[in-house]
Write a protein that holds these residues in place. Structure first.
Motif, mmCIF file in Angstrom:
data_model
loop_
_atom_site.group_PDB
_atom_site.id
_atom_site.type_symbol
_atom_site.label_atom_id
_atom_site.label_comp_id
_atom_site.label_asym_id
_atom_site.label_seq_id
_atom_site.Cartn_x
_atom_site.Cartn_y
_atom_site.Cartn_z
ATOM 1 N N ASP A 290 36.330 -7.847 55.631
ATOM 2 C CA ASP A 290 37.254 -8.634 54.796
ATOM 3 C C ASP A 290 38.556 -8.947 55.517
ATOM 4 O O ASP A 290 39.528 -9.379 54.893
ATOM 5 C CB ASP A 290 37.535 -7.895 53.481
ATOM 6 C CG ASP A 290 38.215 -6.542 53.724
ATOM 7 O OD1 ASP A 290 38.394 -6.162 54.903
ATOM 8 O OD2 ASP A 290 38.567 -5.865 52.738
ATOM 9 N N GLN B 211 29.464 -9.863 42.880
ATOM 10 C CA GLN B 211 30.384 -10.645 42.050
ATOM 11 C C GLN B 211 30.401 -10.064 40.630
ATOM 12 O O GLN B 211 29.432 -9.456 40.189
ATOM 13 C CB GLN B 211 29.929 -12.112 41.995
ATOM 14 C CG GLN B 211 29.851 -12.803 43.352
ATOM 15 C CD GLN B 211 31.213 -13.028 43.999
ATOM 16 O OE1 GLN B 211 32.229 -13.077 43.308
ATOM 17 N NE2 GLN B 211 31.235 -13.131 45.329
ATOM 18 N N PRO C 112 22.755 -11.518 48.346
ATOM 19 C CA PRO C 112 24.005 -10.768 48.516
ATOM 20 C C PRO C 112 24.076 -9.531 47.636
ATOM 21 O O PRO C 112 24.867 -8.626 47.909
ATOM 22 C CB PRO C 112 25.092 -11.781 48.132
ATOM 23 C CG PRO C 112 24.405 -12.789 47.277
ATOM 24 C CD PRO C 112 22.981 -12.856 47.776
ATOM 25 N N ALA D 26 28.416 -14.158 56.661
ATOM 26 C CA ALA D 26 27.218 -14.561 55.916
ATOM 27 C C ALA D 26 26.357 -15.520 56.756
ATOM 28 O O ALA D 26 25.131 -15.382 56.813
ATOM 29 C CB ALA D 26 27.615 -15.202 54.585
ATOM 30 N N GLN E 224 30.387 -12.734 52.839
ATOM 31 C CA GLN E 224 31.414 -13.771 52.968
ATOM 32 C C GLN E 224 31.392 -14.339 54.382
ATOM 33 O O GLN E 224 30.992 -13.673 55.319
ATOM 34 C CB GLN E 224 32.808 -13.172 52.679
ATOM 35 C CG GLN E 224 32.961 -12.559 51.288
ATOM 36 C CD GLN E 224 32.948 -13.571 50.160
ATOM 37 O OE1 GLN E 224 33.247 -14.752 50.362
ATOM 38 N NE2 GLN E 224 32.570 -13.132 48.963
ATOM 39 N N GLU E 225 31.861 -15.579 54.519
ATOM 40 C CA GLU E 225 31.992 -16.183 55.842
ATOM 41 C C GLU E 225 33.108 -15.504 56.623
ATOM 42 O O GLU E 225 34.038 -15.006 56.020
ATOM 43 C CB GLU E 225 32.268 -17.684 55.715
ATOM 44 C CG GLU E 225 31.126 -18.454 55.079
ATOM 45 C CD GLU E 225 29.824 -18.369 55.859
ATOM 46 O OE1 GLU E 225 29.834 -17.944 57.040
ATOM 47 O OE2 GLU E 225 28.782 -18.695 55.290
#
Lengths: 270, 270
Positions: free
Chosen positions: A46, B11, B7, A15, A11-12
């Motif tokens: 996170d 998900q 990744p 990433a 995730q940004e």
């Protein structure tokens, strides 16, 4: 039984950061094991990290797990964080992305501006997306890395509690195989860690609350703590997270050794 | 220069699947290298896969990269997919999550219902979230795996093109070190692959369109294709994706060999 795992930097803002890592133009191959690739972090990406730990550089187990501080230094650090009641809300990054080839290279690049530039992007991102209550630097190179970032605009904008402690495997590297020296160095390190713990404890948002239990003169068995399953990629075997050693660099020449990592599953597993 | 990476299964529906993998209660440790952990897939998990490849089981390089078909079988498979113009829109899964310990265990568990149960959850999820135009099974165990799922309700509901081809390292395993036999086996395999390609080509949605270029009697250099960076975790070195071998199981006894993976970076990198 369901397993947990760490999704990693998918995730940004992380990433984009891991897609843009520096190579040999920044990390000289004479001083860093760039051939094994960069290893970025361990822990929460996170936004839930409360404790930031800055280590030095990854070793061979880290190269296989692709997470930092999973070997001997990692088990000791896991125990140190547990003393503060931090069992999951941590994020660990290193001073260097690549394994140092000879401690001299580590020392020489402590203030390397190009190396610092990328590290600062991580520290900027970490503080922008987490509420960090405390920072622990493992060893003097991590202390320099923290001090350098702290002078930047983003560094000046935050004021977490901070402690610089002796690096968790400094006893091994300073004692050169001498058992008496090793024992004394561990004792001295744990006294140093106790001082830091007294300053940091209690943290405002621990995962587990409780009184501070200081170290004695050596590590107790439960003070070298297994790396949690939720810190490593999906499907990794449990022994890779245990406090038992399982990887070595082996070779008859310096080049052969540099090109090698030998994995041996601890006895009793198979 | 920005890097790409995969990744992994972070998900849904795959995140839940990799958290719920079977262990020794399903895969007997006598027949599978359960001690190295399961390895699940390679390729797209974002719904963009058009070609599904079913392999047999992971070997040692796969155990380090934590993606399947990245060793010799993987480079050959990558070339096979490229013949169909599929350079990214693929998803690869194996018949077995764990490395087979002796081919006998592979054969004996071809119709193991508990093993099939978890594999079917993957196949169900893959077909529910992708528009798969074609399926290739590598070897007869993969063919059995596909045939078993095809008889289920979800299997009956889809009708992709399908080809069962000779497993990409069958020539090595069948020739027992005999160079003449190996050469003949590769020739026979490539003739078998050409037949399958003629049936499948052209696919309705290739990444790259073009005429079918069949194999000759041996692999050309460009027919063993590097694993793309976007298929592996962030930070992995390029040589781990190259068609040059870099990992072995080494040991003087069967137990020592089973507990070992020795990584040696190909010459010329360091």
């Amino acid at each position: 039984m369901p397993h947990t795992f760490d999704p990693g930097p998918v995730q940004e803002p992380f990433a984009s950061l891991v897609a843009d890592y520096p190579g040999t133009e920044t990390y000289p191959a004479t001083g860093f094991r760039v051939e094994w690739g960069p290893i970025f972090h361990r822990g929460r990406l996170d936004g839930s990290a409360r404790l930031l730990v800055i280590g030095q550089d990854p070793a061979q187990s880290e190269t296989i797990v692709r997470r930092i501080l999973v070997g001997e230094a990692g088990h000791r650090t896991q125990g140190l964080m547990a003393k503060l009641g931090i069992t999951g809300s941590y994020l660990l990054v290193n001073t260097y992305l690549y394994s140092v080839y000879g401690q001299g290279a580590g020392e020489q690049n402590a203030t390397n501006k190009d190396i610092a530039k990328y590290r600062h992007r991580w520290l900027d991102a970490i503080f922008a997306s987490n509420q960090i209550d405390a920072v622990i630097a493992l060893g003097h190179l991590a202390d320099t890395a923290w001090g350098t970032w702290k002078k930047t605009a983003s560094g000046k904008a935050v004021s977490p509690a901070y402690q610089h402690v002796t690096h968790p495997t400094q006893p091994e590297s300073s004692s050169g195989g001498d058992r008496t020296k090793l024992k004394a160095a561990i004792k001295a390190m744990l006294a140093n860690w106790n001082q830091a713990l007294e300053q940091l404890h209690p943290l405002p948002h621990p995962d587990v609350s409780g009184p501070l239990v200081p170290y004695g003169s050596n590590f107790e068995a439960d003070e070298r703590v297994e790396i949690p399953e939720f810190d490593v990629p999906a499907g990794l075997p449990a022994w890779m997270r245990s406090p038992r050693a399982w990887s070595k660099r082996v070779g008859k020449t310096a080049n052969a050794k540099r090109r090698n990592i030998t994995i041996t599953i601890p006895s009793g597993v198979v």
